[in-house]
Design a protein around this motif. Structure first.
Motif, PDB file in Angstrom:
ATOM      1  N   ASP A 235     -33.227  32.420  58.571  1.00  0.00           N
ATOM      2  CA  ASP A 235     -32.273  31.558  58.834  1.00  0.00           C
ATOM      3  C   ASP A 235     -31.114  31.730  57.736  1.00  0.00           C
ATOM      4  O   ASP A 235     -30.242  31.087  57.397  1.00  0.00           O
ATOM      5  CB  ASP A 235     -32.878  30.210  58.472  1.00  0.00           C
ATOM      6  CG  ASP A 235     -33.411  29.839  57.117  1.00  0.00           C
ATOM      7  OD1 ASP A 235     -33.672  30.842  56.542  1.00  0.00           O
ATOM      8  OD2 ASP A 235     -33.644  28.682  57.074  1.00  0.00           O
ATOM      9  N   ILE A 236     -31.353  32.963  57.209  1.00  0.00           N
ATOM     10  CA  ILE A 236     -30.003  33.521  56.286  1.00  0.00           C
ATOM     11  C   ILE A 236     -28.827  34.065  57.317  1.00  0.00           C
ATOM     12  O   ILE A 236     -29.040  34.899  58.175  1.00  0.00           O
ATOM     13  CB  ILE A 236     -30.398  34.680  55.350  1.00  0.00           C
ATOM     14  CG1 ILE A 236     -31.596  34.200  54.492  1.00  0.00           C
ATOM     15  CG2 ILE A 236     -29.191  35.250  54.645  1.00  0.00           C
ATOM     16  CD1 ILE A 236     -32.021  35.351  53.476  1.00  0.00           C
ATOM     17  N   PRO A 237     -27.751  33.288  56.940  1.00  0.00           N
ATOM     18  CA  PRO A 237     -26.665  33.598  57.808  1.00  0.00           C
ATOM     19  C   PRO A 237     -25.908  35.235  57.649  1.00  0.00           C
ATOM     20  O   PRO A 237     -25.991  35.737  56.552  1.00  0.00           O
ATOM     21  CB  PRO A 237     -25.391  32.690  57.340  1.00  0.00           C
ATOM     22  CG  PRO A 237     -26.141  31.654  56.970  1.00  0.00           C
ATOM     23  CD  PRO A 237     -27.549  32.213  56.075  1.00  0.00           C
ATOM     24  N   SER A 238     -25.844  35.764  59.121  1.00  0.00           N
ATOM     25  CA  SER A 238     -25.617  37.255  58.930  1.00  0.00           C
ATOM     26  C   SER A 238     -24.258  37.467  58.303  1.00  0.00           C
ATOM     27  O   SER A 238     -23.908  38.721  57.812  1.00  0.00           O
ATOM     28  CB  SER A 238     -25.503  37.859  60.348  1.00  0.00           C
ATOM     29  OG  SER A 238     -24.904  37.239  61.031  1.00  0.00           O
ATOM     30  N   GLN A 239     -23.184  36.433  58.210  1.00  0.00           N
ATOM     31  CA  GLN A 239     -21.993  36.542  57.944  1.00  0.00           C
ATOM     32  C   GLN A 239     -21.639  36.120  56.403  1.00  0.00           C
ATOM     33  O   GLN A 239     -20.503  36.135  56.198  1.00  0.00           O
ATOM     34  CB  GLN A 239     -21.023  35.652  58.845  1.00  0.00           C
ATOM     35  CG  GLN A 239     -21.192  36.178  60.302  1.00  0.00           C
ATOM     36  CD  GLN A 239     -20.758  37.607  60.631  1.00  0.00           C
ATOM     37  OE1 GLN A 239     -19.769  38.097  59.976  1.00  0.00           O
ATOM     38  NE2 GLN A 239     -21.559  38.298  61.447  1.00  0.00           N
ATOM     39  N   LEU A 240     -22.779  35.922  55.646  1.00  0.00           N
ATOM     40  CA  LEU A 240     -22.508  35.720  54.307  1.00  0.00           C
ATOM     41  C   LEU A 240     -21.879  36.970  53.482  1.00  0.00           C
ATOM     42  O   LEU A 240     -22.010  38.116  54.015  1.00  0.00           O
ATOM     43  CB  LEU A 240     -23.977  35.365  53.469  1.00  0.00           C
ATOM     44  CG  LEU A 240     -24.546  34.174  53.598  1.00  0.00           C
ATOM     45  CD1 LEU A 240     -25.711  34.021  52.988  1.00  0.00           C
ATOM     46  CD2 LEU A 240     -23.695  33.122  52.985  1.00  0.00           C
ATOM     47  N   PRO A 241     -20.980  36.417  52.691  1.00  0.00           N
ATOM     48  CA  PRO A 241     -20.538  37.471  51.875  1.00  0.00           C
ATOM     49  C   PRO A 241     -21.507  38.272  51.024  1.00  0.00           C
ATOM     50  O   PRO A 241     -22.597  37.852  50.785  1.00  0.00           O
ATOM     51  CB  PRO A 241     -19.580  36.517  50.708  1.00  0.00           C
ATOM     52  CG  PRO A 241     -19.184  35.518  51.472  1.00  0.00           C
ATOM     53  CD  PRO A 241     -20.425  35.128  52.193  1.00  0.00           C
ATOM     54  N   SER A 242     -21.187  39.591  50.916  1.00  0.00           N
ATOM     55  CA  SER A 242     -22.299  40.613  50.317  1.00  0.00           C
ATOM     56  C   SER A 242     -22.988  40.195  49.319  1.00  0.00           C
ATOM     57  O   SER A 242     -24.408  40.086  49.230  1.00  0.00           O
ATOM     58  CB  SER A 242     -21.786  41.983  50.246  1.00  0.00           C
ATOM     59  OG  SER A 242     -21.448  42.320  51.482  1.00  0.00           O
ATOM     60  N   VAL A 243     -22.261  39.497  48.009  1.00  0.00           N
ATOM     61  CA  VAL A 243     -22.907  39.273  46.966  1.00  0.00           C
ATOM     62  C   VAL A 243     -23.701  37.891  46.903  1.00  0.00           C
ATOM     63  O   VAL A 243     -24.874  37.871  46.625  1.00  0.00           O
ATOM     64  CB  VAL A 243     -21.748  38.661  46.005  1.00  0.00           C
ATOM     65  CG1 VAL A 243     -22.484  37.973  44.633  1.00  0.00           C
ATOM     66  CG2 VAL A 243     -21.143  39.533  45.398  1.00  0.00           C
ATOM     67  N   LEU A 244     -23.417  36.972  48.140  1.00  0.00           N
ATOM     68  CA  LEU A 244     -24.309  35.862  48.218  1.00  0.00           C
ATOM     69  C   LEU A 244     -25.456  36.342  49.311  1.00  0.00           C
ATOM     70  O   LEU A 244     -26.325  35.657  48.850  1.00  0.00           O
ATOM     71  CB  LEU A 244     -23.503  34.749  48.941  1.00  0.00           C
ATOM     72  CG  LEU A 244     -22.205  34.146  48.070  1.00  0.00           C
ATOM     73  CD1 LEU A 244     -21.786  33.113  49.050  1.00  0.00           C
ATOM     74  CD2 LEU A 244     -22.622  33.515  46.901  1.00  0.00           C
ATOM     75  N   MET A 245     -25.221  37.111  50.119  1.00  0.00           N
ATOM     76  CA  MET A 245     -26.351  37.720  50.794  1.00  0.00           C
ATOM     77  C   MET A 245     -27.306  38.473  50.043  1.00  0.00           C
ATOM     78  O   MET A 245     -28.631  37.786  50.027  1.00  0.00           O
ATOM     79  CB  MET A 245     -25.861  38.683  51.868  1.00  0.00           C
ATOM     80  CG  MET A 245     -26.827  39.358  52.679  1.00  0.00           C
ATOM     81  SD  MET A 245     -27.585  38.513  53.984  1.00  0.00           S
ATOM     82  CE  MET A 245     -26.510  38.459  55.224  1.00  0.00           C
ATOM     83  N   ALA A 246     -26.877  39.069  49.074  1.00  0.00           N
ATOM     84  CA  ALA A 246     -28.048  39.631  48.178  1.00  0.00           C
ATOM     85  C   ALA A 246     -28.763  38.945  47.307  1.00  0.00           C
ATOM     86  O   ALA A 246     -30.053  38.967  47.539  1.00  0.00           O
ATOM     87  CB  ALA A 246     -27.420  40.960  47.281  1.00  0.00           C
ATOM     88  N   ALA A 247     -28.169  37.755  46.824  1.00  0.00           N
ATOM     89  CA  ALA A 247     -28.706  37.024  45.953  1.00  0.00           C
ATOM     90  C   ALA A 247     -29.699  36.146  46.924  1.00  0.00           C
ATOM     91  O   ALA A 247     -30.756  35.769  46.419  1.00  0.00           O
ATOM     92  CB  ALA A 247     -27.567  35.806  45.152  1.00  0.00           C
TER      93      ALA A 247
END
Length: 285
Positions: free
Chosen positions: A165-177
């Motif tokens: 359920d991690i959104p695919s459109q998160l900014p890269s920094v937030l996605m990595a975290a």
């Protein structure tokens, strides 16, 4: 569609609210009726009538950043205004969903309330159980939260991934975290920050020895990922930290520009050594 003028203020013949509603009205219901007026097929606003879930996405992102900016500046009036704009986005999506017969604003609120109750058993447990429990630490609360979320994911799918359920459109920094946090929730993590420092130095060396631009891009990505991992271990929000660094750089360089402007110069008129000297002066101040 019939609108109750007493609940939203005066509605003119085109269905538009033209007078501020009485102070004692409930703001959420007022906003919902204004939204319905804007989407009224006969008398609504042409622009609002053209919107869809997809078309609203850029505005939602923009309003989110504007709300964050107001919060960071600590300006209560701006915060109220921008949070109102962000709330309107939620109400707009709810109206579109209601028109499709999917759900409405009350369903959104009820679903969120139920989810929060479910994920906070240490707060909403039965009184007898709560009295017997020892107060949980922040770390235990986070672990409990992630465990409950993982159970919810497994209930939705037998082959659930911690990343589902991690959104695919998160900014890269937030996605990595987010990816790192989820992996850590199932035990894939170092116990402390020491190995993370070693990993960062390792990634720096790999950047230095990268063969070509594509390899450099890959290794720089690995380096950034490792730095974000360090931030997580230090319990530092990497997005907030980078925003602070951006603001600091902008503030200092803008100060250099002002100093040079007083001398009828610009940064382009200086070499790097001169700019560095001005930079150090600004830092000292």
């Amino acid at each position: 569609m019939v609108f109750n003028g007493s609940s939203v203020g005066n509605i003119n013949q085109r269905g538009v609210c033209v007078q501020k509603a009485p102070k004692n009205n409930k703001g959420i219901e007022q906003l919902r009726e204004v939204m319905r007026a804007l989407r009224d097929p006969q008398h609504g606003c042409p622009w609002d009538l053209q919107q869809s879930f997809t078309s609203l996405i850029p505005y939602t992102i923009e309003e989110t950043y504007e709300a964050v900016d107001a919060i960071q500046k600590g300006e209560p009036e701006a915060m109220k205004d921008e949070l109102g704009d962000l709330l309107f986005q939620v109400v707009f999506y709810a109206q579109l969903a209601e028109e499709n017969g999917w759900f409405d604003l009350h369903d959104i609120a009820a679903g969120t309330s139920n989810k929060l109750i479910r994920r906070h058993p240490h707060v909403f447990a039965e009184a007898a159980e709560q009295q017997q429990q020892q107060p949980l630490s922040n770390q235990q609360i986070k672990q409990q939260w992630e465990a409950i979320k993982q159970q919810e994911r497994q209930q939705k799918s037998e082959q659930a991934s911690v990343f589902d359920d991690i959104p695919s459109q998160l900014p890269s920094v937030l996605m990595a975290a987010k990816l790192q946090k989820r992996a850590a929730s199932v035990g894939f993590d170092w116990q402390d920050a020491a190995p993370v420092y070693d990993k960062i130095f390792e990634e720096i060396e790999e950047v230095k020895t990268a063969r070509d631009s594509a390899h450099q891009e890959e290794e720089v990505g690995d380096l950034l990922f490792a730095v974000i991992n360090l931030a997580r271990h230090l319990q530092v929000n990497p997005e907030a930290a980078l925003q602070t660094a951006n603001q600091k750089f902008r503030r200092r360089f803008s100060a250099i520009e002002r100093v040079l402007a007083e001398q009828q110069q610009s940064p382009a008129d200086c070499d790097l050594a001169q700019l560095e000297e001005y930079w150090q002066q600004v830092k000292q101040r």
